[in-house]
Design a protein around this motif. Structure first.
Motif, PDB file in Angstrom:
ATOM      1  N   LEU A 137     -15.320 -40.574  25.182  1.00  0.00           N
ATOM      2  CA  LEU A 137     -14.623 -39.444  24.577  1.00  0.00           C
ATOM      3  C   LEU A 137     -15.425 -38.946  23.381  1.00  0.00           C
ATOM      4  O   LEU A 137     -16.083 -39.734  22.694  1.00  0.00           O
ATOM      5  CB  LEU A 137     -13.225 -39.862  24.121  1.00  0.00           C
ATOM      6  N   PRO A 138     -15.376 -37.648  23.111  1.00  0.00           N
ATOM      7  CA  PRO A 138     -16.074 -37.113  21.938  1.00  0.00           C
ATOM      8  C   PRO A 138     -15.525 -37.751  20.653  1.00  0.00           C
ATOM      9  O   PRO A 138     -14.385 -38.217  20.610  1.00  0.00           O
ATOM     10  CB  PRO A 138     -15.743 -35.614  21.973  1.00  0.00           C
ATOM     11  N   VAL A 139     -16.338 -37.748  19.613  1.00  0.00           N
ATOM     12  CA  VAL A 139     -15.911 -38.286  18.320  1.00  0.00           C
ATOM     13  C   VAL A 139     -14.633 -37.581  17.884  1.00  0.00           C
ATOM     14  O   VAL A 139     -14.533 -36.350  17.953  1.00  0.00           O
ATOM     15  CB  VAL A 139     -17.031 -38.089  17.261  1.00  0.00           C
ATOM     16  N   GLY A 140     -13.668 -38.344  17.475  1.00  0.00           N
ATOM     17  CA  GLY A 140     -12.393 -37.786  17.007  1.00  0.00           C
ATOM     18  C   GLY A 140     -11.372 -37.562  18.098  1.00  0.00           C
ATOM     19  O   GLY A 140     -10.241 -37.201  17.824  1.00  0.00           O
ATOM     20  N   ALA A 141     -11.744 -37.768  19.348  1.00  0.00           N
ATOM     21  CA  ALA A 141     -10.793 -37.610  20.465  1.00  0.00           C
ATOM     22  C   ALA A 141     -10.161 -38.969  20.761  1.00  0.00           C
ATOM     23  O   ALA A 141     -10.847 -39.994  20.766  1.00  0.00           O
ATOM     24  CB  ALA A 141     -11.504 -37.079  21.705  1.00  0.00           C
ATOM     25  N   TRP A 142      -8.862 -38.973  20.992  1.00  0.00           N
ATOM     26  CA  TRP A 142      -8.160 -40.204  21.317  1.00  0.00           C
ATOM     27  C   TRP A 142      -6.818 -39.917  21.961  1.00  0.00           C
ATOM     28  O   TRP A 142      -6.285 -38.809  21.859  1.00  0.00           O
ATOM     29  CB  TRP A 142      -7.972 -41.098  20.093  1.00  0.00           C
ATOM     30  N   VAL A 143      -6.279 -40.946  22.615  1.00  0.00           N
ATOM     31  CA  VAL A 143      -4.930 -40.919  23.180  1.00  0.00           C
ATOM     32  C   VAL A 143      -4.290 -42.250  22.831  1.00  0.00           C
ATOM     33  O   VAL A 143      -4.868 -43.305  23.075  1.00  0.00           O
ATOM     34  CB  VAL A 143      -4.938 -40.743  24.717  1.00  0.00           C
ATOM     35  N   ARG A 144      -3.086 -42.206  22.246  1.00  0.00           N
ATOM     36  CA  ARG A 144      -2.369 -43.434  21.874  1.00  0.00           C
ATOM     37  C   ARG A 144      -0.934 -43.336  22.376  1.00  0.00           C
ATOM     38  O   ARG A 144      -0.254 -42.338  22.140  1.00  0.00           O
ATOM     39  CB  ARG A 144      -2.381 -43.616  20.367  1.00  0.00           C
ATOM     40  N   THR A 145      -0.513 -44.380  23.034  1.00  0.00           N
ATOM     41  CA  THR A 145       0.857 -44.437  23.530  1.00  0.00           C
ATOM     42  C   THR A 145       1.527 -45.689  23.004  1.00  0.00           C
ATOM     43  O   THR A 145       0.907 -46.751  22.927  1.00  0.00           O
ATOM     44  CB  THR A 145       0.885 -44.436  25.072  1.00  0.00           C
ATOM     45  N   GLY A 146       2.792 -45.558  22.665  1.00  0.00           N
ATOM     46  CA  GLY A 146       3.568 -46.701  22.219  1.00  0.00           C
ATOM     47  C   GLY A 146       5.034 -46.516  22.547  1.00  0.00           C
ATOM     48  O   GLY A 146       5.529 -45.392  22.651  1.00  0.00           O
ATOM     49  N   MET A 147       5.724 -47.617  22.715  1.00  0.00           N
ATOM     50  CA  MET A 147       7.152 -47.585  22.998  1.00  0.00           C
ATOM     51  C   MET A 147       7.907 -47.358  21.690  1.00  0.00           C
ATOM     52  O   MET A 147       7.685 -48.063  20.707  1.00  0.00           O
ATOM     53  CB  MET A 147       7.588 -48.910  23.633  1.00  0.00           C
ATOM     54  N   VAL A 148       8.799 -46.359  21.679  1.00  0.00           N
ATOM     55  CA  VAL A 148       9.581 -46.071  20.479  1.00  0.00           C
ATOM     56  C   VAL A 148      11.071 -46.327  20.684  1.00  0.00           C
ATOM     57  O   VAL A 148      11.843 -46.300  19.734  1.00  0.00           O
ATOM     58  CB  VAL A 148       9.357 -44.622  19.981  1.00  0.00           C
ATOM     59  N   GLY A 149      11.476 -46.563  21.943  1.00  0.00           N
ATOM     60  CA  GLY A 149      12.881 -46.834  22.212  1.00  0.00           C
ATOM     61  C   GLY A 149      13.059 -47.509  23.558  1.00  0.00           C
ATOM     62  O   GLY A 149      12.163 -47.473  24.402  1.00  0.00           O
ATOM     63  N   PHE A 150      14.213 -48.143  23.727  1.00  0.00           N
ATOM     64  CA  PHE A 150      14.536 -48.767  25.009  1.00  0.00           C
ATOM     65  C   PHE A 150      16.029 -48.699  25.251  1.00  0.00           C
ATOM     66  O   PHE A 150      16.820 -48.512  24.323  1.00  0.00           O
ATOM     67  CB  PHE A 150      14.058 -50.235  25.054  1.00  0.00           C
ATOM     68  N   LYS A 151      16.399 -48.833  26.508  1.00  0.00           N
ATOM     69  CA  LYS A 151      17.801 -48.917  26.899  1.00  0.00           C
ATOM     70  C   LYS A 151      17.874 -49.905  28.060  1.00  0.00           C
ATOM     71  O   LYS A 151      17.222 -49.712  29.091  1.00  0.00           O
ATOM     72  CB  LYS A 151      18.346 -47.551  27.331  1.00  0.00           C
ATOM     73  N   LEU A 152      18.630 -50.962  27.876  1.00  0.00           N
ATOM     74  CA  LEU A 152      18.742 -51.980  28.916  1.00  0.00           C
ATOM     75  C   LEU A 152      19.471 -51.434  30.134  1.00  0.00           C
ATOM     76  O   LEU A 152      20.470 -50.730  30.012  1.00  0.00           O
ATOM     77  CB  LEU A 152      19.492 -53.206  28.403  1.00  0.00           C
ATOM     78  N   VAL A 153      18.953 -51.764  31.300  1.00  0.00           N
ATOM     79  CA  VAL A 153      19.607 -51.448  32.568  1.00  0.00           C
ATOM     80  C   VAL A 153      20.384 -52.674  33.013  1.00  0.00           C
ATOM     81  O   VAL A 153      21.551 -52.598  33.350  1.00  0.00           O
ATOM     82  CB  VAL A 153      18.570 -51.043  33.646  1.00  0.00           C
ATOM     83  N   GLN A 154      19.710 -53.815  33.004  1.00  0.00           N
ATOM     84  CA  GLN A 154      20.363 -55.089  33.308  1.00  0.00           C
ATOM     85  C   GLN A 154      19.598 -56.195  32.614  1.00  0.00           C
ATOM     86  O   GLN A 154      18.398 -56.081  32.399  1.00  0.00           O
ATOM     87  CB  GLN A 154      20.458 -55.340  34.816  1.00  0.00           C
ATOM     88  N   ALA A 155      20.318 -57.246  32.237  1.00  0.00           N
ATOM     89  CA  ALA A 155      19.675 -58.382  31.584  1.00  0.00           C
ATOM     90  C   ALA A 155      20.308 -59.671  32.081  1.00  0.00           C
ATOM     91  O   ALA A 155      21.529 -59.819  32.039  1.00  0.00           O
ATOM     92  CB  ALA A 155      19.817 -58.278  30.068  1.00  0.00           C
TER      93      ALA A 155
END
Length: 161
Positions: free
Chosen positions: A64-82
């Protein structure tokens, strides 16, 4: 485990394929790792990497060119089953990207559903994906701090920086 396995940072010569293969090898039980599954992960990540590069107007391959980036992170969740040995949850993911040092940052959100199981003395990705919720049960996208975030039933992920 869900927070760690859903975040990635792509910049320089790192690709989404690199990140996804690392997560696959780290968070999939050894008994569930197959050449076919690894190939599907590789191909899916390559398609996602190509879409991201095209969206950002970046070259199809190479660092990637200098200064280009992609960042992903989890910010929330909701349980379906546990259960004690299996969990299925909706994950609210935030992706931020920049195509160059001087370009503005853009942010988007996505919802995914993931299953994890207790195997090999740790939580591992469930190769079946976990229980399948009805489509209408998937919560809508809402940014943390928005009223809709709580109304949709999300729980915020809080991490020390």
């Amino acid at each position: 485990m869900l927070v760690a396995s859903s975040g990635f940072d792509v910049e320089g010569s790192t690709t989404l394929v690199d990140e996804q293969l690392t997560f696959y090898r780290t968070y999939t039980a050894t008994a569930d790792q197959t050449a076919d599954r690894e190939q599907r992960v590789r191909q899916g990540a390559a398609r996602a990497d190509a879409r991201a590069r095209a969206t950002m107007g970046l070259p199809e391959s190479g660092p990637l060119p200098v200064g280009a980036w992609v960042r992903t992170g989890m910010v929330g969740f909701k349980l379906v089953q546990a259960r004690p040995d299996a969990v299925t949850a909706h994950l609210l993911l935030r992706t931020a990207r920049k195509s160059a040092e001087s370009s503005p940052e853009s942010v988007s959100y996505a919802v995914g559903t993931v299953g994890v199981v207790w195997r090999e003395s740790d939580w591992r990705l469930d190769p079946s994906g976990g229980s399948s919720p009805a489509p209408e049960a998937v919560p809508g996208i809402a940014a943390p701090g928005d009223a809709a975030f709580n109304a949709q039933g999300w729980t915020a992920v809080r991490q020390a920086s």
